[in-house]
Design a protein around this motif. Structure first.
Motif, PDB file in Angstrom:
ATOM      1  N   LYS A 137       0.837  -1.203   0.000  1.00  0.00           N
ATOM      2  CA  LYS A 137       0.000   0.000   0.000  1.00  0.00           C
ATOM      3  C   LYS A 137       0.870   1.250   0.000  1.00  0.00           C
ATOM      4  CE  LYS A 137      -3.635  -2.334   2.640  1.00  0.00           C
ATOM      5  NZ  LYS A 137      -4.477  -2.301   3.872  1.00  0.00           N
ATOM      6  N   ILE A 138       1.955   1.208  -0.739  1.00  0.00           N
ATOM      7  CA  ILE A 138       2.879   2.329  -0.756  1.00  0.00           C
ATOM      8  C   ILE A 138       2.221   3.544  -1.400  1.00  0.00           C
ATOM      9  CG2 ILE A 138       3.881   1.576  -2.947  1.00  0.00           C
ATOM     10  CD1 ILE A 138       6.546   2.694  -2.013  1.00  0.00           C
ATOM     11  N   GLY A 139       2.447   4.717  -0.843  1.00  0.00           N
ATOM     12  CA  GLY A 139       1.872   5.936  -1.367  1.00  0.00           C
ATOM     13  C   GLY A 139       2.609   6.434  -2.600  1.00  0.00           C
ATOM     14  N   LYS A 140       1.965   7.341  -3.316  1.00  0.00           N
ATOM     15  CA  LYS A 140       2.558   7.872  -4.549  1.00  0.00           C
ATOM     16  C   LYS A 140       3.847   8.620  -4.267  1.00  0.00           C
ATOM     17  CE  LYS A 140      -1.775   8.324  -7.137  1.00  0.00           C
ATOM     18  NZ  LYS A 140      -2.682   9.270  -7.854  1.00  0.00           N
ATOM     19  N   MET A 141       3.845   9.389  -3.173  1.00  0.00           N
ATOM     20  CA  MET A 141       5.032  10.185  -2.888  1.00  0.00           C
ATOM     21  C   MET A 141       6.213   9.294  -2.537  1.00  0.00           C
ATOM     22  SD  MET A 141       5.585  13.259  -0.157  1.00  0.00           S
ATOM     23  CE  MET A 141       7.223  13.958   0.087  1.00  0.00           C
ATOM     24  N   ALA A 142       6.019   8.298  -1.673  1.00  0.00           N
ATOM     25  CA  ALA A 142       7.120   7.407  -1.297  1.00  0.00           C
ATOM     26  C   ALA A 142       7.640   6.641  -2.501  1.00  0.00           C
ATOM     27  CB  ALA A 142       6.659   6.439  -0.208  1.00  0.00           C
ATOM     28  N   LEU A 143       6.732   6.184  -3.376  1.00  0.00           N
ATOM     29  CA  LEU A 143       7.156   5.468  -4.566  1.00  0.00           C
ATOM     30  C   LEU A 143       7.927   6.387  -5.510  1.00  0.00           C
ATOM     31  CD1 LEU A 143       7.121   2.852  -6.190  1.00  0.00           C
ATOM     32  CD2 LEU A 143       4.932   3.572  -7.172  1.00  0.00           C
ATOM     33  N   SER A 144       7.456   7.609  -5.655  1.00  0.00           N
ATOM     34  CA  SER A 144       8.148   8.564  -6.533  1.00  0.00           C
ATOM     35  C   SER A 144       9.524   8.911  -5.988  1.00  0.00           C
ATOM     36  CB  SER A 144       7.302   9.833  -6.682  1.00  0.00           C
ATOM     37  OG  SER A 144       6.022   9.548  -7.206  1.00  0.00           O
ATOM     38  N   VAL A 145       9.621   9.087  -4.666  1.00  0.00           N
ATOM     39  CA  VAL A 145      10.919   9.368  -4.055  1.00  0.00           C
ATOM     40  C   VAL A 145      11.883   8.206  -4.290  1.00  0.00           C
ATOM     41  CG1 VAL A 145      12.088   9.631  -1.835  1.00  0.00           C
ATOM     42  CG2 VAL A 145      10.056  10.985  -2.333  1.00  0.00           C
ATOM     43  N   ALA A 146      11.379   6.975  -4.149  1.00  0.00           N
ATOM     44  CA  ALA A 146      12.235   5.810  -4.346  1.00  0.00           C
ATOM     45  C   ALA A 146      12.709   5.706  -5.797  1.00  0.00           C
ATOM     46  CB  ALA A 146      11.479   4.546  -3.943  1.00  0.00           C
ATOM     47  N   ILE A 147      11.784   5.904  -6.751  1.00  0.00           N
ATOM     48  CA  ILE A 147      12.161   5.786  -8.165  1.00  0.00           C
ATOM     49  C   ILE A 147      13.152   6.879  -8.560  1.00  0.00           C
ATOM     50  CG2 ILE A 147      11.279   5.922 -10.526  1.00  0.00           C
ATOM     51  CD1 ILE A 147       8.698   4.654  -9.530  1.00  0.00           C
ATOM     52  N   GLY A 149      15.087   8.511  -6.574  1.00  0.00           N
ATOM     53  CA  GLY A 149      16.323   8.296  -5.832  1.00  0.00           C
ATOM     54  C   GLY A 149      17.160   7.157  -6.371  1.00  0.00           C
ATOM     55  N   ILE A 150      16.598   6.376  -7.298  1.00  0.00           N
ATOM     56  CA  ILE A 150      17.359   5.310  -7.952  1.00  0.00           C
ATOM     57  C   ILE A 150      17.833   5.749  -9.336  1.00  0.00           C
ATOM     58  CG2 ILE A 150      17.228   2.981  -8.904  1.00  0.00           C
ATOM     59  CD1 ILE A 150      15.249   2.301  -6.694  1.00  0.00           C
ATOM     60  N   MET A 151      16.930   6.360 -10.110  1.00  0.00           N
ATOM     61  CA  MET A 151      17.239   6.668 -11.507  1.00  0.00           C
ATOM     62  C   MET A 151      18.330   7.729 -11.641  1.00  0.00           C
ATOM     63  SD  MET A 151      15.430   4.512 -13.014  1.00  0.00           S
ATOM     64  CE  MET A 151      15.818   5.069 -14.668  1.00  0.00           C
ATOM     65  N   LEU A 152      18.170   8.869 -10.970  1.00  0.00           N
ATOM     66  CA  LEU A 152      19.155   9.940 -11.110  1.00  0.00           C
ATOM     67  C   LEU A 152      20.536   9.539 -10.581  1.00  0.00           C
ATOM     68  CD1 LEU A 152      19.653  12.772 -12.120  1.00  0.00           C
ATOM     69  CD2 LEU A 152      18.931  13.670  -9.900  1.00  0.00           C
ATOM     70  N   PRO A 153      20.641   8.912  -9.403  1.00  0.00           N
ATOM     71  CA  PRO A 153      21.973   8.451  -8.975  1.00  0.00           C
ATOM     72  C   PRO A 153      22.581   7.402  -9.907  1.00  0.00           C
ATOM     73  CG  PRO A 153      20.520   8.624  -7.088  1.00  0.00           C
ATOM     74  CD  PRO A 153      19.662   8.801  -8.305  1.00  0.00           C
ATOM     75  N   LEU A 154      21.738   6.540 -10.507  1.00  0.00           N
ATOM     76  CA  LEU A 154      22.281   5.585 -11.476  1.00  0.00           C
ATOM     77  C   LEU A 154      22.940   6.308 -12.643  1.00  0.00           C
ATOM     78  CD1 LEU A 154      19.553   2.771 -11.692  1.00  0.00           C
ATOM     79  CD2 LEU A 154      21.861   2.564 -10.793  1.00  0.00           C
ATOM     80  N   LEU A 155      22.233   7.308 -13.178  1.00  0.00           N
ATOM     81  CA  LEU A 155      22.796   8.085 -14.278  1.00  0.00           C
ATOM     82  C   LEU A 155      24.025   8.868 -13.830  1.00  0.00           C
ATOM     83  CD1 LEU A 155      19.472   9.440 -15.856  1.00  0.00           C
ATOM     84  CD2 LEU A 155      20.870   7.514 -16.637  1.00  0.00           C
ATOM     85  N   ALA A 156      23.959   9.412 -12.612  1.00  0.00           N
ATOM     86  CA  ALA A 156      25.105  10.161 -12.097  1.00  0.00           C
ATOM     87  C   ALA A 156      26.314   9.254 -11.916  1.00  0.00           C
ATOM     88  CB  ALA A 156      24.733  10.816 -10.763  1.00  0.00           C
ATOM     89  N   GLY A 157      26.102   8.028 -11.454  1.00  0.00           N
ATOM     90  CA  GLY A 157      27.208   7.098 -11.287  1.00  0.00           C
ATOM     91  C   GLY A 157      27.885   6.763 -12.604  1.00  0.00           C
ATOM     92  N   VAL A 158      27.074   6.512 -13.635  1.00  0.00           N
ATOM     93  CA  VAL A 158      27.651   6.209 -14.959  1.00  0.00           C
ATOM     94  C   VAL A 158      28.400   7.417 -15.499  1.00  0.00           C
ATOM     95  CG1 VAL A 158      27.096   5.595 -17.336  1.00  0.00           C
ATOM     96  CG2 VAL A 158      25.888   4.479 -15.458  1.00  0.00           C
ATOM     97  N   GLY A 159      27.799   8.609 -15.368  1.00  0.00           N
ATOM     98  CA  GLY A 159      28.447   9.816 -15.878  1.00  0.00           C
ATOM     99  C   GLY A 159      29.737  10.141 -15.146  1.00  0.00           C
ATOM    100  N   LEU A 160      29.729  10.038 -13.814  1.00  0.00           N
ATOM    101  CA  LEU A 160      30.942  10.329 -13.052  1.00  0.00           C
ATOM    102  C   LEU A 160      32.045   9.328 -13.357  1.00  0.00           C
ATOM    103  CD1 LEU A 160      29.434  11.251  -9.567  1.00  0.00           C
ATOM    104  CD2 LEU A 160      30.479  12.799 -11.216  1.00  0.00           C
ATOM    105  N   HIS A 161      31.671   8.059 -13.515  1.00  0.00           N
ATOM    106  CA  HIS A 161      32.681   7.054 -13.823  1.00  0.00           C
ATOM    107  C   HIS A 161      33.306   7.300 -15.181  1.00  0.00           C
ATOM    108  CE1 HIS A 161      34.182   2.973 -14.936  1.00  0.00           C
ATOM    109  NE2 HIS A 161      34.566   2.999 -13.670  1.00  0.00           N
ATOM    110  N   SER A 162      32.501   7.686 -16.165  1.00  0.00           N
ATOM    111  CA  SER A 162      33.039   7.986 -17.495  1.00  0.00           C
ATOM    112  C   SER A 162      33.965   9.197 -17.451  1.00  0.00           C
ATOM    113  CB  SER A 162      31.892   8.227 -18.480  1.00  0.00           C
ATOM    114  OG  SER A 162      31.045   7.099 -18.552  1.00  0.00           O
ATOM    115  N   MET A 163      33.573  10.212 -16.689  1.00  0.00           N
ATOM    116  CA  MET A 163      34.410  11.400 -16.572  1.00  0.00           C
ATOM    117  C   MET A 163      35.741  11.078 -15.900  1.00  0.00           C
ATOM    118  SD  MET A 163      33.426  15.067 -14.820  1.00  0.00           S
ATOM    119  CE  MET A 163      33.175  14.325 -13.212  1.00  0.00           C
ATOM    120  N   VAL A 164      35.708  10.221 -14.895  1.00  0.00           N
ATOM    121  CA  VAL A 164      36.943   9.841 -14.215  1.00  0.00           C
ATOM    122  C   VAL A 164      37.859   9.062 -15.152  1.00  0.00           C
ATOM    123  CG1 VAL A 164      37.877   8.394 -12.379  1.00  0.00           C
ATOM    124  CG2 VAL A 164      35.950   9.888 -11.914  1.00  0.00           C
TER     125      VAL A 164
END
Length: 815
Positions: A137-147, A149-164
């Motif tokens: 029964k997860i709420g919309k806000m908690a689900l949106s925060v989780a999604i 909080g996963i998608m942007l850091p995933l992209l940031a991790g790939v981008g930072l690793h490529s830059m390094v």
């Protein structure tokens, strides 16, 4: 040291390729001489003393850091991490004697073995502690925060690793490092977040619920990604190698889980009150090793099998018994080697080697703020307050032990070299350090108390919606509090929202909080395993639900807060802030006996009441229940409920009158307002002030005149708006002291079911000065204590009201 011919001498070691992804360590070791078929010396004897020395030293340094960082509101995780780094090559590890005797390379294999064992059992405890049922029964806000909080850091991790990679120009598997960079930035450590929320007293708030729910989703998603990444790397990028792991997890779910639930059910039936047998706990711990071994055979890390097994064990008596048995040993003994492994792989000496300082700082900041920014944007989309968005973003950035496990796994698979590993560790240190100060600034400082300036009852309209936080310690407190709320005049125009909180003393090492869902289904084993405490909690929940069903203009939410008595008031205050409560209702710590005296004294409950009165962010009412009963509309024809409000003056009395004014609209309720005013023989009470404090004398006189004017205005407003109400009476009587007040109550005002009075906190009145000389319960105030004394002929219930401590501090600062 990035060239092939680079080497360094460290004591007895010759280290080649020290900074690159791979390096060689050369040292001499004397092997035991064989004697027939047996060795003359035990090969473990050289490694075990080193490990024991490391463990003792690590625990001692950790305890020292805990003592130092405790005033700064830093979690234990930071102390453990700093202890590992201190013993590593960044600090003491650079000393030859320490490197040769305390952290030698030849002891690293044994240390890693013990670390893997600790991680395996720790992940079992994480799965055991995590409850995924609310995710249905997860709420919309908690689900949106989780999604987010996963998608942007995933992209940031790939981008930072490529830059390094573009700046390092070192040869290693770029896609492999990107996997672990991304997962490490995306994960939110659920157990560490729960401990932080518990220490900050925010676990039960909407902020805490959203953070924990989103963290559970984030953890499960990131662990699934980590399983796939490990399988792909071990299988050399062949996707089919993940099939055995998926089959293994499916078998666990459909065969092992029903078996464990059957065991738990059988234990509950045969041993309702007896403790869980040790053989059952040892059997579960053996299953941890077996499931870990099976997942290791399938190509995944052993910790995944232990984590899945922990998720399958039902909560309640069995789960609590297992945690009681092994938690302290796992966290205190088996897990510390992991921090030492992390410390030896972190080297701040070479953090800027061959790389510009600006780039390193940029990488650390981007890695630290990726999850904060994504969460903050989601909160802005849902129109949350900016302070909640910032706090939630910081909380979702909690890394803890789970992030270290991801990084350690990436280091084992050569996804990091020592320099990039140190960068990510710097980001984790920075993330951990800022959590406590930022959340304390947004939710623990007095800045966010300012909205409560206008939430006191005196400033509200009598028919405004009312938000009540009702606290109960046991079922003995229920009747009076529910009766009080029933006569508080809940209508569709002025509804009442009640937050019923069951306060329970903490008996375990970590605080927990259970929100009760009226529509939830309860498993059979939970019913058979119900203890006396759980049964009492259920009766409290049912009583509040019955109150809601009988009063259609009320909404009720119930919860159970488990906390130490010394800090229980912080839980209540934070929940009042989170729900914008107008008033907190608490029960008196004593109960009347048949002889007219008092019994069942709970000194711990008295401590909670005193702390609440001293720190409450909103108005607070202390109820002395002497058999208060309500008279709802369905029972027309029975006698009326008579309420008397005794008014002397100043803020607490005005707040008490505001609550009594709200009661006046309740059917079959008669309200009598009795105002005692000073007679001609009463002289103004001026405190003994030295002559040089003449300015202070005028300040005191001015403030008292101001309060008297406010009293007159509020009384006149009350009389004007209720002049045509036949159920309300106003009486004004002159008295010359406290003894005349007692005589008046005994003679003329002794036929009431409930007295409502102000506590008079900080007040110096001539009318009550003589009543406080023999005070035994100062939390009731002088007039409240007089009304509950055995000498009073009317054994009626008493409600003592105090304006919020935050407002009272400002109102009485002149005294």
């Amino acid at each position: 040291m990035s060239h092939k011919n680079d080497f360094m001498i460290n004591g007895k070691y010759k280290i080649i390729f020290g900074l690159s992804n791979e390096f060689s360590v050369c040292y001499n070791e004397k092997k035991p001489i064989a004697n027939n078929y047996w060795q003359s010396a035990n090969p473990v004897i050289n490694k075990l003393p080193i490990f024991l020395t490391q463990l003792c030293l690590l625990i001692a340094v950790t305890r020292a850091f805990i003592i130092i960082l405790r005033p700064l509101r830093q979690p234990r995780f930071l102390s453990e991490l700093l202890a590992g780094i201190l013993l590593g090559p960044s600090a003491l590890g650079n000393i030859d004697w320490v490197a040769n005797n305390l952290t030698p390379f030849e002891g690293s294999l044994f240390l890693e073995t013990m670390s893997n064992l600790g991680v395996t059992f720790y992940m079992f405890l994480v799965g055991l502690e995590m409850d995924i049922s609310p995710l249905r029964k997860i709420g919309k806000m908690a689900l949106s925060v989780a999604i987010a909080g996963i998608m942007l850091p995933l992209l940031a991790g790939v981008g930072l690793h490529s830059m390094v990679l573009q700046h390092q120009r070192r040869v290693h598997a770029p896609e492999m490092g990107a996997y672990f960079w991304s997962i490490a930035l995306s994960v939110t450590s659920f157990p560490d977040l729960a401990r932080i929320l518990s220490s900050l007293k925010l676990m039960y708030t909407d902020l805490g619920k959203t953070a924990l729910t989103a963290a559970a989703v984030s953890d499960l998603s990131c662990w699934s990604l980590l399983v796939v990444a490990v399988c792909l790397i071990n299988g050399e990028k062949e996707l089919y190698v993940a099939i055995p792991v998926m089959v293994c997890m499916t078998m666990f779910l459909f065969t092992l889980r029903p078996f464990i639930h059957r065991i738990a059910k059988q234990i509950s039936i045969t041993n309702k009150e007896a403790p869980i047998p040790d053989k059952c706990i040892y059997f579960i711990l053996s299953l941890v090793l077996l499931s870990s071994y099976i997942t290791e055979l399938c190509g995944a890390h052993s910790m995944f099998g232990a984590f899945m097994l922990g998720l399958m064990i039902p909560g309640g008596k069995l789960g609590t018994a297992i945690k009681d048995k092994v938690e302290e040993f796992v966290v205190g003994i088996l897990l510390p080697p992991t921090f030492l492994i992390i410390g030896t792989r972190t080297n701040f000496v070479f953090i800027f080697a061959d790389i510009s300082v600006g780039l390193v700082i940029l990488v650390i900041l981007l890695a630290s703020f990726a999850k904060i920014v994504s969460t903050f944007l989601v909160c802005l989309f849902f129109k949350c307050p900016m302070r909640d968005g910032l706090a939630l973003g910081v909380l979702m950035n909690t890394k803890g032990v789970l992030a270290l496990i991801v990084l350690n796994e990436g280091r084992n698979m050569k996804g990091f070299d020592q320099q990039t590993f140190t960068w990510v560790m710097s980001a984790i240190l920075f993330m951990t350090i800022i959590i406590g100060p930022i959340v304390s600034y947004t939710h623990k400082s007095s800045r966010h108390l300012k909205p409560y300036r206008h939430r006191n009852l005196e400033k509200s309209k009598p028919d405004a919606p009312l938000r009540v936080l009702a606290c109960v310690h046991s079922t003995k407190n229920l009747s009076g509090l529910i009766s009080l709320m029933q006569i508080s005049n809940a209508t569709r125009k002025s509804p009442i929202t009640v937050f019923g909180i069951h306060l329970v003393e903490l008996t375990r090492a970590s605080a927990m909080l259970i929100f009760h869902d009226k529509n939830k289904t309860v498993d059979v084993e939970d019913n058979t395993n119900t203890t006396r405490e759980k049964a009492e909690a259920e009766r409290i929940v049912n009583a509040f639900e019955s109150f809601e069903n009988d009063n259609h203009a009320t909404a009720v939410q119930t919860l159970t807060a488990v906390s130490p008595y010394a800090s229980m008031h912080e839980d209540v205050n934070n929940f009042a802030l989170d729900k914008y409560a107008n008033i907190i209702l608490i029960p008196f710590h004593k109960r009347p006996d048949t002889a007219g005296g008092w019994t069942d004294e709970k000194l711990e409950h008295k401590l909670v009441n005193q702390n609440l009165l001293a720190t409450s962010p909103c108005s607070i009412g202390l109820l002395v229940d002497r058999g208060l009963t309500s008279f709802p509309e369905s029972q027309k024809g029975i006698r009326e409920c008579r309420v008397a409000m005794i008014f002397i003056g100043e803020p607490d009395d005005r707040e008490a009158l505001a609550y009594a004014w709200r009661m006046a609209g309740t059917p079959h309720l008669i309200l009598t307002l009795v105002r005692f005013v000073p007679g001609k023989d009463v002289s103004e009470l001026i405190e003994n002030v030295e002559e040089e404090d003449e300015a202070e004398i005028f300040t005191v006189m001015f403030e008292r005149e101001k309060q008297k004017q406010l009293d007159d205005d509020y009384i006149n407003e009350f009389r004007f708006k209720t002049m045509h109400d036949q159920s309300i009476a106003y009486i004004e009587e002159q008295v010359n002291g406290g003894d005349q007040i007692v005589s008046a109550i005994n003679s003329a005002y002794n036929d009431f079911d409930l007295y409502v009075v102000g506590r008079g906190h900080g007040r110096a009145s001539t009318l009550t000065a003589g009543l406080s000389n023999w005070s035994d319960s100062p939390e009731l105030g002088p007039l409240g204590e007089t009304l509950v004394s055995p000498d009073l002929e009317s054994p009626a219930s008493v409600l003592v009201v105090q304006q919020s401590a935050f407002l009272s501090t400002e109102s009485y600062k002149y005294q």
